[in-house]
Design an enzyme around this catalytic site. Structure first.
Site, PDB file in Angstrom:
ATOM      1  N   GLU A   1       0.836  -1.205   0.000  1.00 48.05           N
ATOM      2  CA  GLU A   1       0.000   0.000   0.000  1.00 48.05           C
ATOM      3  C   GLU A   1       0.876   1.262   0.000  1.00 48.05           C
ATOM      4  O   GLU A   1       0.759   2.107   0.882  1.00 48.05           O
ATOM      5  CB  GLU A   1      -0.895  -0.006   1.257  1.00 48.05           C
ATOM      6  CG  GLU A   1      -1.762  -1.245   1.395  1.00 48.05           C
ATOM      7  CD  GLU A   1      -2.372  -1.389   2.791  1.00 48.05           C
ATOM      8  OE1 GLU A   1      -2.019  -0.623   3.714  1.00 48.05           O
ATOM      9  OE2 GLU A   1      -3.220  -2.282   2.957  1.00 48.05           O
ATOM     10  N   PRO A   2       1.749   1.412  -0.988  1.00 44.71           N
ATOM     11  CA  PRO A   2       2.620   2.600  -0.971  1.00 44.71           C
ATOM     12  C   PRO A   2       1.838   3.856  -1.355  1.00 44.71           C
ATOM     13  O   PRO A   2       0.989   3.822  -2.240  1.00 44.71           O
ATOM     14  CB  PRO A   2       3.671   2.275  -2.039  1.00 44.71           C
ATOM     15  CG  PRO A   2       2.957   1.391  -3.015  1.00 44.71           C
ATOM     16  CD  PRO A   2       1.965   0.584  -2.191  1.00 44.71           C
TER      17      PRO A   2
ATOM     18  N   ARG B   1       3.254   7.674  -0.226  1.00 51.50           N
ATOM     19  CA  ARG B   1       4.297   8.701  -0.338  1.00 51.50           C
ATOM     20  C   ARG B   1       5.348   8.338  -1.394  1.00 51.50           C
ATOM     21  O   ARG B   1       5.786   9.188  -2.162  1.00 51.50           O
ATOM     22  CB  ARG B   1       4.977   8.822   1.032  1.00 51.50           C
ATOM     23  CG  ARG B   1       5.935   9.982   1.171  1.00 51.50           C
ATOM     24  CD  ARG B   1       6.684   9.879   2.500  1.00 51.50           C
ATOM     25  NE  ARG B   1       5.791   9.698   3.628  1.00 51.50           N
ATOM     26  CZ  ARG B   1       5.251  10.689   4.330  1.00 51.50           C
ATOM     27  NH1 ARG B   1       5.525  11.933   4.034  1.00 51.50           N
ATOM     28  NH2 ARG B   1       4.456  10.427   5.339  1.00 51.50           N
TER      29      ARG B   1
ATOM     30  N   ARG C   1       2.108  19.988   6.133  1.00 54.06           N
ATOM     31  CA  ARG C   1       3.122  19.069   6.678  1.00 54.06           C
ATOM     32  C   ARG C   1       4.136  19.744   7.600  1.00 54.06           C
ATOM     33  O   ARG C   1       4.438  19.201   8.667  1.00 54.06           O
ATOM     34  CB  ARG C   1       3.832  18.298   5.561  1.00 54.06           C
ATOM     35  CG  ARG C   1       2.862  17.409   4.750  1.00 54.06           C
ATOM     36  CD  ARG C   1       3.595  16.439   3.826  1.00 54.06           C
ATOM     37  NE  ARG C   1       4.304  15.441   4.593  1.00 54.06           N
ATOM     38  CZ  ARG C   1       5.600  15.451   4.815  1.00 54.06           C
ATOM     39  NH1 ARG C   1       6.359  16.389   4.312  1.00 54.06           N
ATOM     40  NH2 ARG C   1       6.139  14.512   5.574  1.00 54.06           N
TER      41      ARG C   1
ATOM     42  N   CYS D   1      -2.649  33.822  10.226  1.00 55.56           N
ATOM     43  CA  CYS D   1      -2.386  34.362  11.554  1.00 55.56           C
ATOM     44  C   CYS D   1      -2.177  33.243  12.574  1.00 55.56           C
ATOM     45  O   CYS D   1      -2.976  33.064  13.480  1.00 55.56           O
ATOM     46  CB  CYS D   1      -3.571  35.244  11.930  1.00 55.56           C
ATOM     47  SG  CYS D   1      -3.380  36.058  13.463  1.00 55.56           S
ATOM     48  N   GLU D   2      -1.144  32.428  12.377  1.00 57.42           N
ATOM     49  CA  GLU D   2      -0.775  31.361  13.311  1.00 57.42           C
ATOM     50  C   GLU D   2       0.741  31.237  13.231  1.00 57.42           C
ATOM     51  O   GLU D   2       1.292  31.211  12.123  1.00 57.42           O
ATOM     52  CB  GLU D   2      -1.351  29.999  12.877  1.00 57.42           C
ATOM     53  CG  GLU D   2      -2.817  30.008  12.594  1.00 57.42           C
ATOM     54  CD  GLU D   2      -3.578  28.971  13.401  1.00 57.42           C
ATOM     55  OE1 GLU D   2      -2.948  28.261  14.217  1.00 57.42           O
ATOM     56  OE2 GLU D   2      -4.781  28.891  13.201  1.00 57.42           O
TER      57      GLU D   2
HETATM   58  C1  LIG Z   1      -1.217   5.958   5.213  1.00 60.11           C
HETATM   59  C2  LIG Z   1      -1.277   4.501   4.965  1.00 60.11           C
HETATM   60  C3  LIG Z   1      -0.543   3.923   3.922  1.00 60.11           C
HETATM   61  C4  LIG Z   1       0.408   4.714   3.051  1.00 60.11           C
HETATM   62  O1  LIG Z   1       1.540   5.118   3.749  1.00 60.11           O
HETATM   63  P1  LIG Z   1       2.787   5.791   2.969  1.00 60.11           P
HETATM   64  O2  LIG Z   1       3.720   6.141   4.038  1.00 60.11           O
HETATM   65  O3  LIG Z   1       2.250   6.979   2.251  1.00 60.11           O
HETATM   66  O4  LIG Z   1       3.319   4.758   2.035  1.00 60.11           O
HETATM   67  C5  LIG Z   1      -0.706   2.572   3.679  1.00 60.11           C
HETATM   68  N1  LIG Z   1      -1.539   1.813   4.440  1.00 60.11           N
HETATM   69  C6  LIG Z   1      -2.252   2.326   5.455  1.00 60.11           C
HETATM   70  C7  LIG Z   1      -3.137   1.461   6.244  1.00 60.11           C
HETATM   71  C8  LIG Z   1      -2.145   3.689   5.761  1.00 60.11           C
HETATM   72  O5  LIG Z   1      -2.834   4.203   6.786  1.00 60.11           O
END
Ligand SMILES: *Cc1c(COP(=O)(O)O)cnc(C)c1O
Length: 419
Positions: free
Chosen positions: A274-275, A277, A313, A343-344
């Protein structure tokens, strides 16, 4: 590697000149490189070319429909964490049998939508969630394919707000309860146990925590099989870090893949990733214009027209982003605090940063902002949602427009008694 580089001293996204775009679109705005998105997906998928895998892009990193369509055309699946993300993934043409649904608080409506769409897998995080899912599946005459997300009690992640694999985090089934819950799941109507899931955090810059967690779940699979479960999928989540221009470079996907193949080869499972980033982060930049340079005795402030509502971020995770001038310039450097107009005090992108000397009207690019940038924007201070542009070679398209004032207030209504 990405496709943002100077040509004759001018910053380009692929073959599109950023300054020309800025004049056309108005600042601030995000620019994504399609070639970079595709490249990152391929580098990741190719690293596992000889294994059975599903790469389910984490939609929350950058959920723009055009980004999802680009990745869908590469064969990506999707990891979704809400009903809205599920709809986005389906709308972008990602096949349901490549969609996994993660998250600690799925509602019954979200489960119903996902079951109706026949998604590939639910990553379930607790016993009450498992029972709710089973009930709804039975009521729809469906079977929910599930993995239990296991909390391996491993510390990882670039910041405490993005570490998810420690026992005290809210995520996953506690390690000590995993086997019992699998045994219960096996007996539940509407539930088909398929695999094990783990996701330990984000922006992880070395392999050791991954390896520790993956070895633990590997041994769990052996135990679960001994208990009589059929486990043929292993979802290893996301979390692989990217270079942000400072600090140690995170492992290359090839090194990550090599470690994983070594740890998981004996298990004979389909691997799911599940990539987020890693795919989108370095495929995007945020372009902004300097409004004022303000000097005090203590500091020199570069006040730019992007703010924390456009990129949260730095304020939320103390994140570092390289900031570069859109027109390359040699010569004198100055030390700036780079801030937005909100304004923070947390509306600050960089503190005491050495940059080439800049003036009001100059353009700057905040690098590596393709993931968790536009996806986390808001209209705080009634600043319109920042536009997004996708570049492909010499072409560009606006893939999210800047709303007009009327569009910004279109969902607000004046009660009868005030009109
Ligand atoms: C956020 C998340 C990801 C992705 O994470 P990255 O650091 O962006 O690769 C994958 N799986 C789950 C369950 C997440 O919450």
């Amino acid at each position: 590697m990405h496709h943002f580089a100077y040509q004759d001293g001018r910053l380009f996204a692929e073959n599109v000149d950023i300054e020309t775009l800025a004049i056309d679109i108005g600042t601030p705005f995000y620019v994504y490189s399609e070639a970079t998105l595709r490249r990152h997906f391929r580098v990741f998928a190719d690293a596992f070319a000889d294994a059975e895998i599903l790469v389910a892009y984490s939609v929350k990193a950058n959920s723009n429909i055009a980004v999802l369509k680009t990745l869908a055309s590469e064969g990506a699946g999707a990891d979704v964490v809400s009903g809205g993300e599920l709809q986005r993934a389906l709308h972008a043409g990602i096949p349901p049998n490549k969609i996994v649904f993660s998250g600690v608080g799925k509602t019954r409506d979200e489960m119903r939508a996902a079951l109706t769409a026949d998604i590939y897998q639910f990553n379930v995080e607790s016993e009450p969630e498992l029972r709710a899912l089973g009930d709804i599946a039975v009521s729809l005459s469906k079977t929910a394919s599930i993995a239990l997300r296991i909390n391996p009690d491993v510390a990882a992640g670039g910041h405490e707000k993005i570490s998810t694999g420690k026992a005290e985090d809210k995520f996953g089934v506690p390690w000590s309860q995993a086997r019992a819950l699998y045994s219960a799941a096996r007996e539940m109507p509407g539930i088909a146990v398929k695999g094990v899931d783990v996701h330990i955090g984000s922006q992880i810059a070395d392999l050791a925590p991954f390896e520790a967690a993956f070895k633990k779940v590997g041994s769990l699979i052996t135990d679960l099989r001994a208990d009589g479960n059929v486990i043929d999928r292993l979802d290893l989540g996301g979390g692989l870090g990217i270079p942000y221009g400072k600090g140690a470079a995170p492992p290359h996907p090839d090194a990550y893949a090599k470690m994983i193949k070594r740890v998981t080869a004996p298990l004979g499972v389909q691997l799911i990733f599940e990539p987020g980033r890693m795919i989108a982060g370095n495929a995007g930049i945020l372009v902004s214009r300097v409004i004022y340079v303000k000097e005090s005795e203590e500091r020199r402030f570069l006040i730019i027209d992007a703010a924390m509502n456009d990129l949260i971020r730095p304020a939320l995770y103390d994140a570092y982003h390289d900031i570069i001038p859109v027109t390359d310039r040699a010569g004198r450097e100055c030390i700036y605090d780079v801030v937005g107009p909100i304004c923070e005090s947390s509306d600050r992108f960089a503190k005491a940063r050495a940059l080439p000397e800049l003036e009001a009207g100059d353009l700057v690019a905040l690098m590596s902002t393709g993931a968790y940038g536009a996806a986390q924007t808001s209209q705080y201070n009634s600043r319109p949602l920042v536009p997004e542009i996708l570049v492909s070679g010499a072409q560009h398209a606006v893939i999210r427009t800047r709303p007009s004032f009327d569009e910004m207030i279109a969902n607000e209504h004046t009660p009868d008694w005030l009109s």
